[in-house]
Design an enzyme around this catalytic site. Sequence first.
Site, short mmCIF file in Angstrom:
data_model
loop_
_atom_site.label_atom_id
_atom_site.label_comp_id
_atom_site.label_asym_id
_atom_site.label_seq_id
_atom_site.Cartn_x
_atom_site.Cartn_y
_atom_site.Cartn_z
N ASP A 159 4.75 -1.83 -7.66
CA ASP A 159 3.81 -2.82 -7.13
C ASP A 159 4.04 -4.18 -7.80
O ASP A 159 5.16 -4.68 -7.83
CB ASP A 159 2.39 -2.30 -7.29
CG ASP A 159 1.36 -3.10 -6.52
OD1 ASP A 159 1.60 -3.39 -5.34
OD2 ASP A 159 0.31 -3.46 -7.10
N ASP A 193 3.99 5.00 2.10
CA ASP A 193 3.35 3.76 1.65
C ASP A 193 3.54 2.70 2.72
O ASP A 193 4.64 2.15 2.86
CB ASP A 193 3.96 3.30 0.33
CG ASP A 193 3.21 2.13 -0.28
OD1 ASP A 193 2.43 1.47 0.44
OD2 ASP A 193 3.39 1.86 -1.49
N HIS A 217 1.58 5.06 -2.31
CA HIS A 217 1.70 3.91 -3.21
C HIS A 217 1.80 4.33 -4.68
O HIS A 217 2.61 3.80 -5.43
CB HIS A 217 0.50 2.98 -3.01
CG HIS A 217 0.66 1.65 -3.67
ND1 HIS A 217 1.67 0.77 -3.35
CD2 HIS A 217 -0.07 1.03 -4.63
CE1 HIS A 217 1.56 -0.33 -4.08
NE2 HIS A 217 0.51 -0.19 -4.86
#
Length: 447
Positions: A266, A395, A423
């Site tokens: 991320d 994701d 995720h």
Amino acid sequence: MVLDTLWAGCAVFVPLVVIANVAVESVPHVRGIAYVLQLRYALMTPVCGISALVAAFLYRFLKERFAQPRWVLSAFLFALATLVLTLTGFVGSPGLVRAALPAVLAIALGLSLLVPRFVERPPRRLGKVVTLLFGVLWIVGVVTALASERVASPGPEGMAFNVPRILFDADHNFVDLPSGARVHYVDEGTGETLLFLHGNPSWSFQWRDLVRGLRGSYRCVALDYPGFGLSSAPPGYGFTPREQSQVLEEFVNRLGLRDVTLVMQDWGGPIGLGFAERRPELVRRVILGSTWAWQTYTSEPRGKFSKIAGGPIGEFVQMNFNGFAWLAAKQGVVRKLPSDVADVYARPFRPLDRRSVAAFYPGQITAATDYFAELEAGLPRLADKKALIFWALRDPGFPRADLARFEKTFPSHKTIEFANASHFFFEDETGEMIREIRTFMSSHPTG
């Protein structure tokens, strides 16, 4: 007559809550970072309820004594609004009047228009049912918001909250950096260095299982960026990805880390790759997944998420209910995440003054255009790095197009696709990740 007036006040309360909270969100400000906690839902809703009931009975009183009770009520409400704003300017925090002005005026206007309507025509059976349903919903919302404000007990050695050793088996360290940031990190094991960089809304806790599984062979370092986890930011800190990347560089310099392998997910990607582009001599390899390093447009799924989660709706949910931090841990994992683990994920964001960074970062996906332009332009400087890429196929924020760009950026790469992970893929695929990281590190040893 008293019961009718009570129902009228309750009927006014239902839309007044919406009006007040929309007015709070309408004030231009940096989402999350500049949110005014005194105007949060848990406080504004009771204010709206009390104001609606008092105004209803006041109008009933004025109606019996004045020929134009609507005008008298309006004059009184706006005079009261002026007094409230004046007193706020004297005793409130800087900027509170500007933030409160639309809400206070909206409440006064809403009461002026709605109270006479409902007092003179009290809600009938269907109206009472609707009023009751929404009134209960608003009250449940207040209870939920207040419950989300309960913070964990302080931990040892001045830690802001307790971290159960059984869940995060590591010693907690702190370092003060030249920028003024106080950074929390764990440093476990010996050998080549794996530097773990977390995403949002998360903190170093997300890497606990990988650290536990790899520290027998490698030095595993995982930090919290300022504002996240147990780290704190200096006064005037902007929390932008550029600043976080610069703090990361300070952290690496202070600990004297060399030949590191960056493990990024991320926001760890933009923050870590920015550091790697500035200091490529310190980075030996990269391991990444569910991340990106280029501009995002609002037409893309990630860009649409940025506009929603980084806008008024996302800010309202996160700042008032800690909802984004809680939902991210729940929805980002395919398997059922134990409730105690989900609680520790969200624990750093429970204090009201620690929620803002989680509300701020979704908007930065599309707002930090200059930083992402520089990041994308600097990627060729990392083309010689060996790369291990983990890609979670469930994701939606990181499609295969992002994977293809990373595979092109790092010609010497190995890609591992996780068909049943999302995720937070490291929660679902811990065992395979540990095996693949060991193979990757041993296949490309430090010279």
